[in-house]
Design a protein around this motif. Structure first.
Motif, PDB file in Angstrom:
ATOM      1  N   UNK A 306       1.149  -0.948  -0.056  1.00 30.02           N
ATOM      2  CA  UNK A 306       0.375   0.065   0.389  1.00 30.02           C
ATOM      3  C   UNK A 306       0.888   1.508   0.379  1.00 30.02           C
ATOM      4  N   UNK A 307       0.175   2.144  -0.312  1.00 32.56           N
ATOM      5  CA  UNK A 307       0.817   3.422  -0.003  1.00 32.56           C
ATOM      6  C   UNK A 307       0.693   4.622   0.996  1.00 32.56           C
ATOM      7  N   UNK A 308       1.844   4.952   1.708  1.00 37.52           N
ATOM      8  CA  UNK A 308       1.474   5.585   2.807  1.00 37.52           C
ATOM      9  C   UNK A 308       1.461   6.899   2.016  1.00 37.52           C
ATOM     10  N   UNK A 309       0.964   8.007   3.522  1.00 36.37           N
ATOM     11  CA  UNK A 309       1.281   9.876   3.329  1.00 36.37           C
ATOM     12  C   UNK A 309       2.326  10.203   3.851  1.00 36.37           C
ATOM     13  N   UNK A 310       3.377  10.731   2.796  1.00 34.10           N
ATOM     14  CA  UNK A 310       4.157  11.315   3.786  1.00 34.10           C
ATOM     15  C   UNK A 310       4.457  12.952   3.217  1.00 34.10           C
ATOM     16  N   UNK A 311       3.122  13.347   2.629  1.00 35.54           N
ATOM     17  CA  UNK A 311       3.406  14.528   2.425  1.00 35.54           C
ATOM     18  C   UNK A 311       1.901  14.697   2.181  1.00 35.54           C
ATOM     19  N   UNK A 312       0.990  16.121   2.962  1.00 39.68           N
ATOM     20  CA  UNK A 312      -0.672  16.273   2.449  1.00 39.68           C
ATOM     21  C   UNK A 312      -0.372  17.423   1.801  1.00 39.68           C
ATOM     22  N   UNK A 313      -1.852  17.482   1.392  1.00 37.81           N
ATOM     23  CA  UNK A 313      -1.965  18.863  -0.125  1.00 37.81           C
ATOM     24  C   UNK A 313      -2.290  20.027   1.119  1.00 37.81           C
ATOM     25  N   UNK A 314      -1.756  21.360   0.022  1.00 42.93           N
ATOM     26  CA  UNK A 314      -1.155  22.379   0.947  1.00 42.93           C
ATOM     27  C   UNK A 314      -3.023  23.349   1.311  1.00 42.93           C
ATOM     28  N   UNK A 315      -4.138  22.570   0.747  1.00 44.06           N
ATOM     29  CA  UNK A 315      -5.181  22.913   1.233  1.00 44.06           C
ATOM     30  C   UNK A 315      -6.124  21.489   1.019  1.00 44.06           C
TER      31      UNK A 315
END
Ligand SMILES: Cc1cc2nc3c(=O)[nH]c(=O)nc-3n(C[C@H](O)[C@H](O)[C@H](O)COP(=O)(O)OP(=O)(O)OC[C@H]3O[C@@H](n4cnc5c(N)ncnc54)[C@H](O)[C@@H]3O)c2cc1C
Length: 477
Positions: A306-315
């Motif tokens: 699976x993928x993992x989030x390493x940086x969220x969206x700016x907005x």
């Protein structure tokens, strides 16, 4: 990790805005769609209904979740190591959310950290702070009916008990009709809502299918690896004990990996930079893993990448749209469930007390996300530092030696606490960094590094090494 304590209803009521200050607010009978019934979607629905009832605002919440968490294998699983820090269990209990024993396995009481030079067991620095392990679905593929309940299934049931309506349907897109979000479903037209909360994680392409008025949803992800091994319970007890095993191996692109015993299964989680098959093979062949992997374990009864989030969206929001949990902002490499709780609750409070405009989310929801992002920046620095130094034998020997010595004494377990917090998610990265800057930690580290320069100065002779379970007094290979 510091998690915002529960605001009392009185505190929340005093936070109510003057009428009409934010433009878009929910009215009686407002309809809210929550896409995704993982932890973030369930927490959001639960808190939204709870707070709305407290201020006498009748709303309806529809949760769209095609997965059945009573199924074993991929059909019921949200791909995760299933570790929940005891501090999160306690925070949830303070919220009135008591996870039953059938969901939370409380067996994990220590970590064993493995390096190429040896291993050390780290007992929980605070006795009440044990780690809980859970299955997100009903366990690995082909496991049959398990004697425990799914964590995600429990949270979803809790949201349904609070009044959310569960729709077992996939959402295939989101359009805008007269300024209202409208969900699309495969082969049929969906209905419009006053607010849509996306809680679809990062293994769904839905955020990219939001047309027009979309949030800036450029989440950065990396591929991880997770699999289950099967062996008889006694063998697992003898080899792994009731500890979680963490590996800081000198393998390029590998941040860390963990073996988590769960009954007659062992979950392997590998995190790093785009994990692939050669890296997994190198890891499984490394000395630390070979030392403690149960013999005759049946490999990979169930595995995925699976993928993992390493940086969220700016907005992670727009008018009438908010992203919570993994598809928004989450903690780097750990405690994703804790972050889902924090972002979901902040979003639910914003919606009820400040409205559903982008401006309301910007002023009231975004600060909670930004606090996580700021802490992640410190985490990135710390992982970068560890990545640079873990290739140096004397550094690994110094860390190992310092931890072994601390575990033999009752006092000043500074390195132990740093490693414990780094892997459990119990503390913020900022707190961990501050602990490493303490003069006593720096002095202890320098002393042990100096001793570690001498090969064989890893404490084997003086302090004793650790066996696979990290028990003191036995030399390691
Ligand atoms: C290898 C690995 C190990 C991890 N280990 C841990 C750990 O030990 N502890 C921890 O706290 N965190 C861990 N995490 C992170 C944790 O899994 C996530 O942070 C957490 O699951 C986020 O919850 P969520 O609700 O945001 O997303 P998810 O759990 O991904 O849930 C999203 C839900 O949305 C549904 N969905 C997706 N698309 C659609 C659609 N189009 N329509 C309707 N429904 C949809 C899915 O079926 C799913 O149920 C790990 C992650 C990985 C990858």
């Amino acid at each position: 990790m510091r998690i915002a304590r529960r605001s009392t209803v009185e505190e929340l009521l005093t936070a109510l805005p003057e009428e009409g200050t934010t433009g878009l607010s929910l009215e009686d009978g407002a309809r809210i769609a929550v896409v995704g019934g993982g932890p973030a979607g369930s927490f959001f629905s639960y808190f939204l209904l709870d707070i709305a009832e407290a201020v006498d605002l009748p709303v309806t919440v529809d949760i769209f979740e095609p997965r059945h968490f009573t199924h074993s294998g991929p059909a019921g699983c949200n791909h995760c190591g299933g570790i929940i820090s005891e501090s999160l269990v306690q925070v949830l209990a303070a919220e009135g959310i008591r996870l039953p024993r059938s969901v939370v396995q409380r067996g994990i009481e220590s970590y064993v950290v493995h390096m190429d030079e040896g291993s050390v067991r780290i007992e929980s620095p605070v006795h009440e702070q044990r780690i809980a392990s859970v299955f997100r679905g009903n366990g690995p593929r082909g496991g049959g009916d398990m004697p425990w309940d799914s964590f995600d299934g429990y949270l979803l049931g809790m949201a349904a008990d609070r009044g959310a309506r569960l729709e077992r349907r996939l959402v295939s897109g989101l359009d805008w009709v007269d300024g209202l979000p409208q969900l699309r479903h495969p082969g049929e037209e969906g209905s419009t809502y006053d607010l849509v909360a996306l809680a679809v994680g990062v293994n769904s392409n839905l955020p990219h299918l939001v047309r027009g008025s979309e949030p800036e949803s450029t989440t950065r992800t990396t591929r991880t690896y997770i699999c289950e091994f099967q062996a008889d319970q006694q063998t697992i007890r003898e080899t792994l004990g009731s500890s979680m095993h963490v590996f800081l191996s000198d393998i390029p692109r590998l941040e860390f990996a963990a073996l988590i015993p769960k009954g007659e299964y062992v979950t392997l989680v590998v995190l790093g930079d785009d994990i692939d098959q050669p890296l997994i093979s190198a890891f499984l062949a490394s000395p630390g893993v070979r030392r403690c992997m149960p013999e005759h374990a049946i490999p990979t009864v169930c595995n995925c990448a699976p993928l993992i989030n390493i940086r969220g969206p700016r907005r992670p929001y727009a008018d009438r749209l908010v992203l919570v949990g993994d598809c928004g902002v989450t903690r780097l490499y750990k405690d994703g469930i804790g972050a889902a709780y924090r972002t979901a609750k902040a979003a639910a409070e914003t919606v009820v007390f400040h409205g559903v405009s982008a401006e309301a989310f910007e002023h009231n929801y975004w600060p909670a996300c930004k606090a996580i992002e700021r802490d992640n920046a410190i985490g990135k620095f710390m992982f970068g530092f560890t990545r640079t130094f873990k290739v140096l034998g004397f550094w690994r020997r110094g860390v190992l030696r310092m931890t072994i010595r601390e575990q033999r004494k009752e006092r000043s377990r500074r390195m132990s606490a740093v490693l414990w917090n780094l892997f459990t998610g119990s503390a913020s990265y900022r707190e961990i960094l501050m602990n490493t800057l303490h003069p006593a930690f720096v002095a202890g580290m320098l002393w042990n590094l100096a001793l570690g320069i001498r090969p064989g100065g890893n404490g084997r002779r003086k302090t004793g090494g650790m066996n696979a379970q990290g028990r003191a007094g036995q030399a390691v290979g």
